[in-house]
Every structure is written in structure tokens, then in C-alpha cells.
Design a protein around this motif. Structure first.
Motif, mmCIF file in Angstrom:
data_model
loop_
_atom_site.group_PDB
_atom_site.id
_atom_site.type_symbol
_atom_site.label_atom_id
_atom_site.label_comp_id
_atom_site.label_asym_id
_atom_site.label_seq_id
_atom_site.Cartn_x
_atom_site.Cartn_y
_atom_site.Cartn_z
ATOM 1 N N THR A 165 11.630 18.430 3.849
ATOM 2 C CA THR A 165 10.748 17.558 4.633
ATOM 3 C C THR A 165 9.603 17.073 3.765
ATOM 4 O O THR A 165 8.659 17.831 3.513
ATOM 5 N N PRO A 166 9.640 15.821 3.292
ATOM 6 C CA PRO A 166 8.449 15.288 2.634
ATOM 7 C C PRO A 166 7.394 14.939 3.686
ATOM 8 O O PRO A 166 7.739 14.588 4.825
ATOM 9 N N ILE A 167 6.121 15.071 3.292
ATOM 10 C CA ILE A 167 5.003 14.895 4.223
ATOM 11 C C ILE A 167 3.923 14.031 3.589
ATOM 12 O O ILE A 167 3.572 14.219 2.422
ATOM 13 N N VAL A 168 3.396 13.100 4.378
ATOM 14 C CA VAL A 168 2.253 12.303 3.925
ATOM 15 C C VAL A 168 1.200 12.372 5.018
ATOM 16 O O VAL A 168 1.532 12.298 6.205
ATOM 17 N N ARG A 169 -0.076 12.529 4.622
ATOM 18 C CA ARG A 169 -1.145 12.535 5.613
ATOM 19 C C ARG A 169 -2.295 11.690 5.078
ATOM 20 O O ARG A 169 -2.689 11.837 3.925
ATOM 21 N N LEU A 170 -2.797 10.819 5.921
ATOM 22 C CA LEU A 170 -3.928 9.969 5.523
ATOM 23 C C LEU A 170 -5.039 10.156 6.539
ATOM 24 O O LEU A 170 -4.783 10.178 7.739
ATOM 25 N N HIS A 171 -6.249 10.283 6.035
ATOM 26 C CA HIS A 171 -7.385 10.516 6.915
ATOM 27 C C HIS A 171 -8.551 9.638 6.499
ATOM 28 O O HIS A 171 -8.778 9.421 5.300
ATOM 29 N N SER A 172 -9.278 9.141 7.487
ATOM 30 C CA SER A 172 -10.444 8.313 7.195
ATOM 31 C C SER A 172 -11.518 8.674 8.211
ATOM 32 O O SER A 172 -11.199 8.832 9.398
ATOM 33 N N GLN A 173 -12.745 8.839 7.786
ATOM 34 C CA GLN A 173 -13.803 9.098 8.759
ATOM 35 C C GLN A 173 -15.110 8.426 8.377
ATOM 36 O O GLN A 173 -15.367 8.172 7.193
ATOM 37 N N SER A 174 -15.909 8.158 9.418
ATOM 38 C CA SER A 174 -17.246 7.600 9.204
ATOM 39 C C SER A 174 -18.208 8.776 9.096
ATOM 40 O O SER A 174 -17.850 9.914 9.400
ATOM 41 N N ALA A 175 -19.420 8.507 8.678
ATOM 42 C CA ALA A 175 -20.405 9.584 8.519
ATOM 43 C C ALA A 175 -21.094 9.872 9.850
ATOM 44 O O ALA A 175 -21.190 9.000 10.717
ATOM 45 N N ALA A 176 -21.586 11.099 9.986
ATOM 46 C CA ALA A 176 -22.387 11.455 11.165
ATOM 47 C C ALA A 176 -23.685 10.648 11.105
ATOM 48 O O ALA A 176 -24.157 10.319 10.010
ATOM 49 N N SER A 177 -24.251 10.349 12.284
ATOM 50 C CA SER A 177 -25.457 9.507 12.313
ATOM 51 C C SER A 177 -26.623 10.164 11.585
ATOM 52 O O SER A 177 -27.495 9.478 11.052
ATOM 53 N N PHE A 178 -26.633 11.491 11.520
ATOM 54 C CA PHE A 178 -27.763 12.186 10.887
ATOM 55 C C PHE A 178 -27.415 12.681 9.470
ATOM 56 O O PHE A 178 -28.166 13.453 8.879
ATOM 57 N N TYR A 179 -26.308 12.215 8.939
ATOM 58 C CA TYR A 179 -25.949 12.592 7.572
ATOM 59 C C TYR A 179 -26.840 11.807 6.600
ATOM 60 O O TYR A 179 -27.032 10.602 6.760
ATOM 61 N N LEU A 180 -27.367 12.499 5.593
ATOM 62 C CA LEU A 180 -28.277 11.849 4.639
ATOM 63 C C LEU A 180 -27.602 11.649 3.293
ATOM 64 O O LEU A 180 -27.081 12.592 2.698
ATOM 65 N N ASP A 181 -27.594 10.435 2.819
ATOM 66 C CA ASP A 181 -27.067 10.145 1.481
ATOM 67 C C ASP A 181 -28.037 10.665 0.426
ATOM 68 O O ASP A 181 -29.227 10.812 0.686
ATOM 69 N N ILE B 283 -7.180 24.472 7.920
ATOM 70 C CA ILE B 283 -7.597 23.901 6.635
ATOM 71 C C ILE B 283 -8.297 22.559 6.840
ATOM 72 O O ILE B 283 -9.416 22.350 6.380
ATOM 73 N N TYR B 284 -7.670 21.652 7.554
ATOM 74 C CA TYR B 284 -8.257 20.316 7.710
ATOM 75 C C TYR B 284 -9.516 20.334 8.563
ATOM 76 O O TYR B 284 -10.454 19.586 8.332
ATOM 77 N N PHE B 285 -9.561 21.210 9.521
ATOM 78 C CA PHE B 285 -10.750 21.351 10.353
ATOM 79 C C PHE B 285 -11.924 21.846 9.514
ATOM 80 O O PHE B 285 -13.076 21.489 9.737
ATOM 81 N N SER B 286 -11.645 22.669 8.492
ATOM 82 C CA SER B 286 -12.696 23.211 7.636
ATOM 83 C C SER B 286 -13.171 22.234 6.577
ATOM 84 O O SER B 286 -14.185 22.461 5.946
ATOM 85 N N LYS B 287 -12.423 21.193 6.330
ATOM 86 C CA LYS B 287 -12.764 20.281 5.237
ATOM 87 C C LYS B 287 -13.108 18.873 5.691
ATOM 88 O O LYS B 287 -13.514 18.055 4.887
ATOM 89 N N GLU B 288 -12.899 18.614 6.998
ATOM 90 C CA GLU B 288 -13.165 17.263 7.488
ATOM 91 C C GLU B 288 -14.052 17.321 8.721
ATOM 92 O O GLU B 288 -14.283 18.405 9.265
ATOM 93 N N GLY B 289 -14.484 16.167 9.180
ATOM 94 C CA GLY B 289 -15.383 16.135 10.333
ATOM 95 C C GLY B 289 -14.676 15.960 11.661
ATOM 96 O O GLY B 289 -15.323 15.845 12.688
ATOM 97 N N ALA B 290 -13.354 15.935 11.671
ATOM 98 C CA ALA B 290 -12.616 15.706 12.913
ATOM 99 C C ALA B 290 -11.725 16.891 13.195
ATOM 100 O O ALA B 290 -11.389 17.652 12.307
ATOM 101 N N SER B 291 -11.356 17.057 14.458
ATOM 102 C CA SER B 291 -10.471 18.172 14.782
ATOM 103 C C SER B 291 -9.800 17.922 16.116
ATOM 104 O O SER B 291 -10.181 17.036 16.875
ATOM 105 N N GLY B 292 -8.825 18.746 16.399
ATOM 106 C CA GLY B 292 -8.222 18.765 17.718
ATOM 107 C C GLY B 292 -7.226 17.657 17.954
ATOM 108 O O GLY B 292 -6.740 17.015 17.044
ATOM 109 N N GLY B 293 -6.907 17.454 19.207
ATOM 110 C CA GLY B 293 -5.957 16.423 19.618
ATOM 111 C C GLY B 293 -4.738 17.009 20.276
ATOM 112 O O GLY B 293 -4.133 16.376 21.117
#
Lengths: 170, 378, 78
Positions: B279-295, C57-67
Motif C-alpha cells: 500500500t503506497p501512501i501519500v498525505r498532504l497537509h496545509s494549515q493557517s497560523a493561529a491568530s495569536f501566533y507571533l512571527d 504523531i500528526y496531532f503532536s506535530k500539527e495544529g489540526a486534529s480529529g475528524g
């Protein structure tokens, strides 16, 4: 707010579900059995008719169905025990792929007749709604009962029903 | 634990142990429920070896071992339980991609869960409990879930409610048995579309209240409540021509910290001769920053704000994209024994964020994960 | 759109659409046609321990979880 939403959602989806259930028309007790002919092992035709004079136990099974596996030893026992009294057990296989059925039968010694219906036409005719489905048909060609699934509880009740059917006059 | 074994709070690591909660807890214990009792019992053992790193610095390593047992009872019940033991060591950033000073930490975590399910002709009902303990964090959780199917079993509705009660205890920095409570709920629908296609849509909602910050990070002060919603869509499709199956899933996540995330996973299960499956697996994730996250404004130093401000410089709350590539291989050794192995490589980079800009000043981060398992059916 | 409105929309509309669509458009799958659907890879269950490791693992390294589920408790890992 979100809890109210969840309740609303639950209600909507449940009602949608109720609308979703569209069962195929089922055979009721007292209906005459459909008459069909299916190929058996080696190609010999197996006929299901209303005038066989025998009590028929039809079981729709497939190699991929777990409870079906469990039901075979019991069906073997029933066929052996009541053969002389006029019981005929017919296992109708609905595997889409013939080899799957063959592999299953190679490992499971079977003492009753097997018929093959890979397209499921007879399953549709008999109103099969779950796997396995078994039908008990009396000497008069009428359906006595229909049962979905197989477990320890259903064994004894089914055997009593078979005995009753065998004892009945035609 | 002796003072010498514990480094300064800033060197504590995020994954596994001795660490504190930032985002909301907890992956659900189990996804959608099978609708009939399993035919056979099974016992499984699985080992995980995880190592992450960023340029010039091996960060966190985890060795985990887990044992699980599933037994059907009287054809109408099942009992499922597992125990996991994680051993975590290393260090991770105190803010952005920096750590305060050299130093390693080491901690153990033990998690246990138990679930009882009753199977009805057209539905199921489950009740479960779980707990997790490490040197500074204890969690206890409970859930109830159920499912109801249409007469033809083509449509199944599922729902669940869960609650956890956690306590965080790091007295040396003034966090004295701080509570954190989470309430979560789930609603899902599973639908067969064709003899070779099945889809599922699940919505989960959770609310957390209490101590949500990470005291091991520099001036990490998060709101004391958080709510989050995730919508997960899945589709399994069997490819008759190859005998394989594609498994796709997409999750949209949004929370009151203002993080929005998209996660796409694709797998292709291919049975092979001699009882192998790959079973090959690919996972892609993208997220925005929290409103109180400081650069970072003055790298390599942390951004300074008054302690009382809501703030965090934890890279996990920053904006980034992540990609994983993995492969799983399993082999059925006998009708009762299956072995499996899974390797996955994950990389996280702010420049990889497909929707919008990634947060500046964060180093790319990589992880290697290997899982090896064995399952015995009886 | 404010946060509450966005959450409301997601929680309410998407599942509603799906359940309506599923009920009306397609020929229901018959009991005897469920051979392929019964294969483990066609279900949504998956390997329990593998899912737990991956989610953790992903919950510990990213800001999203669950579903996918409820309960499960927390850990000091995020």
C-alpha cells in the motif's frame, strides 16, 4: 449553539434515512415459491418447483459471507438427518466469481446440493435482503418462513420448523 | 524524577511526554464501527520508531510499543482494549525553530483504552474508557457511540459523545494540577454507492476548557477555551481490473484559534501473489497560523510581548504545508498470522503551504517513522 | 463570514446534501452484490494500532486534529 445544531442535524439525517430504505419486495409466508432452474455442480440443472413434494430448505450463500461459513456444518447435519423424510437442502451460491465459490467448497465438505447464480437473478426473485438468507418451503410449494443471518439461536428454532414441515400433510 | 534528569522547562519536547497541551486534545479512539461482531478474536503487537530532525539538530525520538486485543463474545458483543507505552527523548524548539540551550529530556507515557460493543440486527452501541499517564500529565476519558443502519444496510448513521478530564502538573514552573476538560461529539453517515464504492462523511465538534498552553515553550499563553470543528470525507473504490482499492480522504479543520487546515490522504491497497499486500501512501497537509501566533521579528531571539498577552511562538501553530510519503507491506504468513511493516517520511515547510503564505523564519522539519506489527487470529 | 456562521454552515449543510444525494440518485446495492464491499480494505475500520500511532504523531506535530471519532483522552504531547 452547536449542541442545538447537532440535534437538528440528527433529526434531519434520521428522517432522510427512513426515506432511504427501499426494500426489494420480500416473499411472505404463504406465497408460492418462484419456479426456477439453476446450474448445479458439473452443469446438471437444479430445478426448484412447487410440485416437488419435498420440503425445501434454500440457502443463499457466498464465499465472502462469514455467517455462511458457520452455517454449512449445520446444513450438512440437517440434510443427512432428514433426507429420508423428504428434506432437500439447496445452497444457492451468489459469488460473482466462480473461483471464489470453488475455493470455499474445496475446504468445506458439503453434503447437500449446490446451485450457482453468479448474476443473482434468483436472489432478486426470492427477495433476498441480507446474507445469508434461508427459506423454508413446504411440500405444498408455499413459503413457510424466511430468515436472514445465522447464529446459534436460530439453529434449534429452524430445526423445529423443518420437523414441523416434514410432518405436515401435503 | 531527579532534578538532573529533567532539563530546564524550555528543553522539554513536544511529542509524547512531559509536554503540555497546546491545541485541543485527542484523536478519537476509533473510527466508524463495523456492523457485525468480528468472526475471530485477534491479538496484535505493534512497534513504532520515530525520529524527527531539523537542519543540524536531531530533535525528538520515540520508541513506542502497543498491544491490542479484540474478542467477540456470544456473537453479539465484542471487547476491545489496548495498552501503549511510549518512550520519548530529545528536545524540540522553545520558540520558532530555536531552543534555549543544549539538553535532552526523557520520559515515559502509558496509555490504555477499553471498549465494549453490543451488536444489534441494525445497529451497534459502544461504551469506552481511556487513560494516559506521564510524569506531568494525566488524562481520563470516556465515550459513548452508536450506529443505526437502514434495512438494506446501505446507509449507516453514526453518532458519538466523548468527554475527557485532564490534569497538568509542572510544579517547578507554577502549573499545579491544572485541569483541562474536553467535550466532543461526532455525527457521521456511511453510504454504499455501487458494489465497488463506499463513502463516508463525518463531522466532529469539540470544546476544551482549562489550561491549554504549553508551559515548556517560551511565554506560551493560550486562551482558556477553544472549540474546533472537523469535517472528514472518505471514499473507498475497488478497481476490478487490478484487484486493488483506492482509499481517499479529505479533512477540513477549523478552530477558534483561527487555524484552518486541509488534510488529504490517498492510499492504494494492492494485493500481490504469495499473500503479500502493498500500500503506497501519500498525505498532504496545509494549515493557517493561529491568530495569536507571533512571527520572529528579531531572529534568532523570541518576539517579546507582555506575559499577560495571549501569544505563542510554537511552530505547530504557524502556517505551513506538510507532505508525507509512505509504504506499507503486509504478509499473511498462515491463515492465523499476519505481519506488517510501514515506513513513512514526513516533511513540513512553511514554503509548502499551498493556500496563502507560510509563516516566516521557521526551519523545515523532517520525520522518519517505522512501524512493525504482528497480528494473531484465534 | 464570522467563525460561528462558518461552523454552522459546515456542520449543517454538507451532511444534509450528502444524505439527500445518496438516497435519490443511485440504485441501491443488493445484499448478494456486497462481496467486494466486505473486503477489509473497503471498510473504514483499519488497523486500530496503526491508526492510533498515525493520529498521535500528526496531532503532536500539527495544529489540526480529529475528524473520525470521539473520546480518546489527551496526552502531554501537543
Amino acid at each position: 449553539m452547536p449542541r442545538q445544531l447537532a440535534r437538528y442535524l440528527f433529526a434531519t439525517i434520521t428522517s432522510a434515512l427512513l426515506f432511504a430504505a427501499t426494500p426489494t419486495s420480500a416473499l411472505e409466508a404463504g406465497d408460492s415459491t418462484p419456479e426456477i432452474e439453476l446450474p448445479g455442480t458439473g452443469g446438471t440443472p437444479i430445478r426448484i418447483t412447487r410440485q416437488s413434494g419435498k420440503v425445501l430448505y434454500l440457502d443463499f450463500w457466498a464465499s465472502w459471507c462469514g455467517p455462511c461459513r458457520q452455517s454449512f456444518p449445520w446444513m450438512n447435519a440437517m440434510q443427512e438427518k432428514y433426507k429420508a423424510q423428504g428434506l432437500q437442502v439447496i445452497g444457492i451460491n451468489v459469488d460473482a466469481q466462480g473461483d471464489d465459490a470453488e475455493k470455499f467448497l474445496a475446504k468445506m465438505p458439503t453434503k447437500f446440493t449446490i446451485a450457482y447464480d453468479p448474476k443473482g437473478n434468483s436472489a432478486r426473485l426470492f427477495g433476498v435482503k441480507g446474507m445469508p438468507t434461508s427459506l423454508l418451503i413446504g411440500k405444498d410449494g408455499k413459503v413457510i418462513s424466511q430468515h436472514i443471518g445465522f447464529n446459534d439461536e436460530s439453529r434449534d428454532k429452524m430445526e423445529q420448523a423443518i420437523q414441523a414441515a416434514l410432518g405436515a400433510q401435503k | 524524577m531527579a532534578a538532573t534528569e529533567r532539563q530546564s522547562r524550555a528543553d522539554r519536547a513536544p511529542l509524547g511526554t512531559g509536554i503540555l497541551f497546546a491545541a485541543l486534545a485527542i484523536p478519537g479512539i476509533l473510527p466508524a464501527q463495523a456492523d457485525t461482531a468480528p468472526e475471530r478474536a485477534q491479538i496484535s503487537y505493534k512497534f513504532l520508531d520515530y525520529q524527527d530532525s531539523q537542519s543540524g539538530w536531531e530533535r525528538i525520538g520515540v520508541h513506542a510499543r502497543a498491544l491490542s486485543l479484540l474478542v467477540p463474545i456470544a456473537g453479539e458483543w465484542s471487547l476491545e482494549g489496548s495498552i501503549t507505552s511510549d518512550s520519548v527523548s530529545g528536545a524540540s524548539p522553545a520558540y520558532h525553530s530555536q531552543r534555549f540551550r543544549a539538553g535532552q529530556m526523557q520520559d515515559q507515557r502509558t496509555g490504555r483504552d477499553l471498549k465494549v460493543t453490543r451488536y444489534f440486527p441494525r445497529g451497534t452501541l459502544s461504551v469506552g474508557i481511556a487513560d494516559s499517564r506521564e510524569s506531568d500529565y494525566v488524562s481520563k476519558a470516556f465515550f459513548v457511540s452508536g450506529s443505526l443502519s437502514s434495512e438494506d444496510k446501505n446507509t449507516t448513521l453514526s453518532a458519538g459523545l466523548g468527554k475527557s478530564s485532564d490534569h497538568i502538573n509542572v510544579p517547578e514552573i507554577g502549573v499545579n494540577n491544572e485541569p483541562k476538560k474536553v467535550h466532543d461529539m461526532m455525527l457521521g453517515i456511511t453510504q454504499t454507492l455501487t458494489p465497488t464504492d463506499i463513502v463516508q462523511l463525518t463531522v466532529t465538534y469539540a470544546e476544551a476548557d482549562g489550561y491549554l498552553s504549553d508551559p515548556y515553550k517560551y511565554r506560551d499563553h493560550r486562551p482558556d477555551s477553544k472549540y474546533q470543528t472537523a469535517v472528514l470525507g472518505r471514499w473507498n473504490h475497488h478497481v476490478s481490473a487490478t484487484g486493488g482499492t483506492t482509499r481517499l480522504s479529505y479533512r477540513y479543520y477549523t478552530d477558534s484559534f483561527d487555524i484552518q487546515a486541509h488534510t488529504l490522504t490517498a492510499e492504494y491497497v494492492q494485493p500481490l501473489p504469495w499473500e503479500f499486500t502493498v500500500t503506497p501512501i501519500v498525505r498532504l497537509h496545509s494549515q493557517s497560523a493561529a491568530s495569536f501566533y507571533l512571527d520572529p521579528v528579531n531572529p534568532p531571539f523570541p518576539t517579546i510581548r507582555p506575559r499577560s498577552d495571549i501569544q505563542s511562538q510554537d511552530q505547530r501553530l504557524s502556517a505551513f504545508g506538510g507532505a508525507s510519503l509512505g509504504i506499507k507491506v503486509s504478509k499473511r504468513i498462515s491463515p492465523d498470522l499476519v505481519v506488517d511493516g510501514r515506513y513513512e517520511y514526513y516533511e513540513q515547510r512553511s514554503s509548502w503551504r499551498p493556500f496563502g503564505n507560510g509563516s516566516p523564519g521557521i526551519e523545515p522539519f523532517r520525520a522518519n517513522m517505522l512501524q512493525l506489527g504482528i497480528t494473531y487470529f484465534f | 463570514m464570522n467563525l460561528y456562521a462558518r461552523h454552522t454552515m459546515l456542520v449543517a449543510i454538507v451532511p444534509l446534501l450528502l444524505s439527500t444525494a445518496a438516497c435519490s440518485l443511485l440504485e441501491p446495492v443488493q445484499a448478494w452484490e456486497k462481496g467486494v464491499l466486505s473486503k477489509p480494505e473497503m471498510t473504514f475500520d483499519g488497523d486500530h494500532l496503526e491508526s492510533k500511532y498515525n493520529e498521535h504523531i500528526y496531532f503532536s506535530k500539527e495544529g489540526a486534529s480529529g475528524g473520525s471519532g470521539v473520546g480518546g483522552g489527551g496526552c502531554g504531547c501537543n
